[in-house]
Design a protein around this motif. Structure first.
Motif, PDB file in Angstrom:
ATOM      1  N   THR A 131      88.861  17.401  28.063  1.00 17.64           N
ATOM      2  CA  THR A 131      87.581  17.478  27.340  1.00 17.64           C
ATOM      3  C   THR A 131      87.190  18.915  27.043  1.00 17.64           C
ATOM      4  O   THR A 131      87.358  19.808  27.876  1.00 17.64           O
ATOM      5  N   TYR A 132      86.630  19.090  25.859  1.00 16.81           N
ATOM      6  CA  TYR A 132      86.024  20.367  25.477  1.00 16.81           C
ATOM      7  C   TYR A 132      84.511  20.152  25.450  1.00 16.81           C
ATOM      8  O   TYR A 132      84.028  19.159  24.897  1.00 16.81           O
ATOM      9  N   GLY A 133      83.748  21.085  26.012  1.00 13.50           N
ATOM     10  CA  GLY A 133      82.287  20.995  25.979  1.00 13.50           C
ATOM     11  C   GLY A 133      81.671  22.305  25.534  1.00 13.50           C
ATOM     12  O   GLY A 133      82.187  23.386  25.858  1.00 13.50           O
ATOM     13  N   MET A 134      80.593  22.203  24.771  1.00 13.00           N
ATOM     14  CA  MET A 134      79.889  23.416  24.350  1.00 13.00           C
ATOM     15  C   MET A 134      78.383  23.130  24.354  1.00 13.00           C
ATOM     16  O   MET A 134      77.951  22.049  23.927  1.00 13.00           O
ATOM     17  N   ALA A 135      77.593  24.088  24.858  1.00 12.18           N
ATOM     18  CA  ALA A 135      76.131  23.951  24.846  1.00 12.18           C
ATOM     19  C   ALA A 135      75.506  25.234  24.331  1.00 12.18           C
ATOM     20  O   ALA A 135      76.030  26.332  24.577  1.00 12.18           O
ATOM     21  N   GLU A 166      90.250  24.627  14.844  1.00 10.42           N
ATOM     22  CA  GLU A 166      90.259  24.630  16.303  1.00 10.42           C
ATOM     23  C   GLU A 166      88.995  23.934  16.827  1.00 10.42           C
ATOM     24  O   GLU A 166      87.976  23.863  16.145  1.00 10.42           O
ATOM     25  N   ILE A 167      89.112  23.475  18.062  1.00 11.60           N
ATOM     26  CA  ILE A 167      88.097  22.552  18.565  1.00 11.60           C
ATOM     27  C   ILE A 167      86.708  23.201  18.652  1.00 11.60           C
ATOM     28  O   ILE A 167      85.682  22.536  18.444  1.00 11.60           O
ATOM     29  N   ALA A 168      86.660  24.505  18.899  1.00 11.51           N
ATOM     30  CA  ALA A 168      85.358  25.181  18.983  1.00 11.51           C
ATOM     31  C   ALA A 168      84.621  25.093  17.649  1.00 11.51           C
ATOM     32  O   ALA A 168      83.389  24.967  17.606  1.00 11.51           O
ATOM     33  N   SER A 169      85.369  25.148  16.540  1.00 14.91           N
ATOM     34  CA  SER A 169      84.727  25.057  15.219  1.00 14.91           C
ATOM     35  C   SER A 169      84.144  23.662  15.005  1.00 14.91           C
ATOM     36  O   SER A 169      83.062  23.509  14.432  1.00 14.91           O
ATOM     37  N   VAL A 170      84.860  22.642  15.464  1.00 12.63           N
ATOM     38  CA  VAL A 170      84.357  21.272  15.341  1.00 12.63           C
ATOM     39  C   VAL A 170      83.053  21.150  16.142  1.00 12.63           C
ATOM     40  O   VAL A 170      82.047  20.606  15.656  1.00 12.63           O
ATOM     41  N   ALA A 171      83.067  21.696  17.364  1.00 20.35           N
ATOM     42  CA  ALA A 171      81.867  21.623  18.208  1.00 20.35           C
ATOM     43  C   ALA A 171      80.702  22.357  17.541  1.00 20.35           C
ATOM     44  O   ALA A 171      79.576  21.840  17.494  1.00 20.35           O
TER      45      ALA A 171
END
Ligand code: ADP
Length: 320
Positions: free
Chosen positions: A235-239, A210-215
């Motif tokens: 878009t998916y964003g994580m900080a 899932e995309i959170a793991s990639v981030a």
């Protein structure tokens, strides 16, 4: 006009698009367009009212003259637009069939852009900047790779926010074995990374997850903020807590527009997010703004012509 707070580094190219479909070998006539992701980004930010410096290197030839004209017309400062008297300007052939053996051909050997040199942008300039962006295409071989990494290292030392778009094109790399360590180094130097699932496949073990793991995997290399764009899916964003805009996660659909040409959408997105983050907006607001700039850029052909101004972006956001 006040001095820019941002510097974008990398290639400005002539992109040649065939006017007919089919194999490039059969193309007889071409449309000439200014391109190169860093140049697109610099023009996009200028259109949004956050004009950056562009550090790039053109040849002393008709293509170089044309690109210098385009940058001037678009309002990009020429302070770091170098002209190399001894080299030609880089150009590309851009076919319409990504599955073809050669749908993108980069004529880079011996060109001015490949001769960008470390130290061109002085520390005194970097000390006055808030943000420095570099792209991955110019990491494909030395000496320009050294120039880009040197810039990022000195920008980091001057406490600039450093952003990076890998834009990986593996076939451009003189030695493919350089790809992984170079991308790893670029991520160590970057605070903010804009990429997508496939772009950094050379480094990622979580590419199918899932995309959170990639981030999270990308953040572990050093950046505090990552944007993963997904074309028409948004878009998916994580900080992390190290980000000046605070820890956050956001996942937003794309704006619903009639897309006709997605060339430059990623650069437009990056321009929007940098502009919004510099203005003190949240990660979530920056993704909304970036998505809107990206979406508007797809509504006409070309990477530069359809770039919106701030009012058009705010109108699209308000309308949704
Ligand atoms: P890249 O050009 O780097 O591959 P993308 O194609 O993922 O980047 O596009 C960047 C952003 O532009 C997307 O996250 C999205 O917000 C916007 N965008 C791209 N294509 C479309 C589309 N067809 N409709 C609406 N927005 C789009």
């Amino acid at each position: 006009m006040t001095d820019p707070d941002v510097l974008i580094a990398g290639e400005t190219l002539v992109d040649l698009f065939p006017t007919t479909t089919g194999p490039l070998a059969n193309a007889e006539t071409f449309d000439r367009r200014a391109g190169g992701a860093p140049a697109n980004l610099a023009v996009a930010m200028t259109r949004l009212g956050t004009a950056p410096y562009l550090w790039t290197r053109l040849g002393a030839d008709p293509f170089g003259e044309h690109l210098a004209d385009v940058l001037e017309t678009q309002g990009v400062s020429d302070r770091f637009v170098e002209v190399d008297a001894d080299r030609k300007t880089a150009h590309t052939l851009v076919g319409d069939d990504p599955a073809a053996d050669q749908s993108f051909v980069f004529y880079k050997e011996g060109t001015a852009t490949m001769a960008m040199e470390p130290g061109t942008v002085p520390d005194e300039t970097l000390a006055n900047l808030e943000w420095v962006h570099f792209g991955g295409v110019m990491l494909c071989e030395a000496p320009v790779r050294t120039a880009m990494l040197d810039l990022a290292e000195r920008a980091q030392a001057q406490a600039c926010t450093v952003s990076f778009d890998p834009n990986t094109r593996e076939d451009l790399w003189a030695d493919p074995a350089d790809l992984e360590p170079t991308m790893r180094r670029a991520l160590e130097l970057a605070d903010v990374v804009k990429t997508d699932r496939e772009d950094l496949s050379v480094l990622l073990e979580t590419i199918d997850q899932e995309i959170a793991s990639v981030a999270e995997e990308l953040l572990a290399y050093g950046p505090h903020t990552v944007f993963l764009t997904r074309g028409a899916e948004g878009t998916y964003g994580m900080a992390t807590a190290d980000a000046p805009w605070g820890p956050a996660e956001t996942d937003q659909p794309a704006f619903d527009v009639d897309a006709v040409d997605t060339t430059g959408a990623g650069d437009a997105f990056t321009a929007g997010t940098i502009t919004a983050l510099l203005a003190g907006r949240s990660l979530s607001d920056a993704v909304t703004f970036g998505n809107a700039v990206g979406a508007l850029t797809t509504t006409e052909t070309g990477a530069m012509e359809p770039l919106p101004d701030r009012e058009a972006v705010e109108r699209l956001i308000a309308a949704q």
